[in-house]
Scaffold this active site. Structure first.
Site, short mmCIF file in Angstrom:
data_model
loop_
_atom_site.label_atom_id
_atom_site.label_comp_id
_atom_site.label_asym_id
_atom_site.label_seq_id
_atom_site.Cartn_x
_atom_site.Cartn_y
_atom_site.Cartn_z
N CYS A 127 45.07 -16.77 -41.29
CA CYS A 127 43.70 -17.30 -41.17
C CYS A 127 42.68 -16.32 -41.73
O CYS A 127 41.71 -16.71 -42.34
CB CYS A 127 43.32 -17.53 -39.72
SG CYS A 127 44.46 -18.53 -38.84
N ASN B 116 49.90 -12.63 -32.88
CA ASN B 116 50.33 -13.05 -34.21
C ASN B 116 50.12 -11.99 -35.29
O ASN B 116 50.67 -12.10 -36.37
CB ASN B 116 49.61 -14.33 -34.61
CG ASN B 116 48.12 -14.25 -34.46
OD1 ASN B 116 47.61 -13.95 -33.38
ND2 ASN B 116 47.38 -14.49 -35.52
N GLY C 257 49.25 -25.99 -32.89
CA GLY C 257 48.76 -24.89 -32.06
C GLY C 257 47.25 -24.93 -31.85
O GLY C 257 46.76 -24.69 -30.74
N THR C 258 46.52 -25.20 -32.89
CA THR C 258 45.06 -25.19 -32.77
C THR C 258 44.61 -26.25 -31.76
O THR C 258 43.78 -25.99 -30.89
CB THR C 258 44.42 -25.45 -34.16
OG1 THR C 258 44.85 -24.40 -35.03
CG2 THR C 258 42.91 -25.47 -34.09
#
Ligand SMILES: Cc1ncc(COP(=O)(O)O)c(C=O)c1O
Length: 382
Positions: free
Chosen positions: A325, A149, A69-70
């Site tokens: 995160c 998210n 994803g990043t």
């Protein structure tokens, strides 16, 4: 053990792991090699691409493998800036995107690009009207996530697509990392969407693999230059075992999607209805269809999020502060902040995130444990 942290990562499906191991053992040639071993690897690579494309209803040439994803977010945003920076320097996103989007935007600002970060309402939803107003002649990209998210808000992708129909040159990027297998394929693969980010480890594939959908005809500069893999757009020897495993994971997930979504909704509802009876609980996610079925974000006033997470962990239940995160950095959730939630309450935010393997009896157990934890915190705070 109850694992309610599936938005952070999911467990690799046993059959997916078997595919990973088998491919590693038997088809370990480099897809670019000219000999038979290379050809076998190349064929499997292309089969995996075709399978993913078929599952999503797009062309196989529109799927580009990435590390997750990043990378997909970085590529969609910076690749657009590199490609289209000569035509315009303005980009639009929202205040509630994942750091992979927000920090890519910040990096571009340092290089002279201008970014509009759209605010959201109390449910974390962006206003289509405000987005329309923000569009300029020099806008080159609009990037809006499908599912948030941290609280699970579904963004109005279809309505944004309609607005962008009048701006055909603007790239429309959707981060769909949290949306896969949640009954939203039609939304994320809307005709007007140009770029979509996917990450394998959020749907039972291994870590470090994902893909970007790039609509044919849309131009994107590569970020990884090298040997010319992925049609010269994403160099690096392909992670074939993980790619084949990811294609399988997607097939397994989508086979039972409707049933899984209803199941996750039922679990979420059970927990939601239990929690809403408590005075000191604030629920940030709602039960309606404008929220994804698997995410439930709430706070207990006066108790820090990490304290709640550890109290559950002591009872064998794994949840998280609002995102994986931010959890170790002890930061206030950027989504709750953008939703104008008071910082004091936002620091108490925690996230329960489900998958299709969770059960209603786990929800009952969670609710029982919640009652004990709540009483304990009430005593401490009184
Ligand atoms: C919405 C969203 N975008 C991007 C990412 C980054 O994905 P990855 O972990 O595959 O790099 C995540 C991961 O949590 C996410 O939730």
């Amino acid at each position: 053990m109850i694992y309610f942290d599936n938005s952070a990562t999911t467990k690799v499906h046993p059959e997916v792991l078997t595919t990973y191991t088998k491919v590693s053992e038997a088809i370990w040639g480099n897809p670019s090699s000219l000999h038979k071993m290379g050809e076998n690897a190349y064929n499997l690579l292309e089969q995996s691409r075709a399978q993913i494309a078929e599952l999503l209803g797009c062309q196989k040439e529109e799927i580009f493998f990435t590390s997750g994803g990043t990378e997909g977010d970085n590529w969609a945003i910076k690749g657009t800036a590199l490609e289209k920076g000569i035509y315009g320097k303005h980009l639009i996103t929202t205040q509630v995107e994942h750091p992979a989007v927000l920090n890519s935007m910040k990096q571009l600002e340092k290089l002279g690009f201008e970014v509009t970060y759209l605010p959201v309402d109390e449910n974390g939803r962006v206003s289509v009207e405000e987005l329309k107003q923000a569009l300029r002649k020099d806008t080159i990209l609009v990037s809006v996530m499908a599912v948030n998210n941290e609280v699970g808000t579904i963004q109005p992708i279809k309505e944004i697509a309609q607005v962008l129909a009048d701006h055909p040159k603007v790239h429309f990027h959707v981060d769909a990392v949290q949306a896969v297998g949640k009954g939203l394929t039609d939304l994320i693969m809307d005709e007007r969407v140009d770029l979509v980010t996917f990450s394998g480890h959020k749907f039972h594939a291994p870590r470090g693999v994902g893909f970007l959908y790039k609509k044919s005809g849309r131009k994107l500069a590569p970020l990884l230059s090298g040997g010319g893999q992925e049609k010269n757009l994403r160099s690096s020897t392909e992670n074939l075992p993980a790619i084949a495993a990811m294609a399988k994971a997607l097939r397994l997930l989508l086979e039972n999607e409707t049933k899984n979504v209803a199941h996750e909704q039922a679990i979420r509802q059970k927990i939601f209805e239990h929690l809403q009876a408590f005075d000191k609980v604030t629920l940030f996610s709602q039960l309606d269809d404008k929220f994804a079925p698997h995410i439930l974000c709430f706070a207990i006033a006066g108790v820090r999020g990490e304290t709640i997470v550890h109290a559950f962990e002591d009872q064998g239940v794994f949840i998280s502060t609002t995102s994986a995160c931010s959890s170790k950095k002890g930061q206030v959730s950027s989504t709750l902040h953008a939703m104008q939630v008071d910082d004091k309450i936002a620091t108490s935010g925690v996230r329960v995130s489900l998958d299709e393997n969770n059960t209603l009896s786990e929800a009952d157990k969670f609710n029982q444990i919640f009652d004990d934890i709540y009483q304990k915190f009430l005593k401490i705070n009184s």
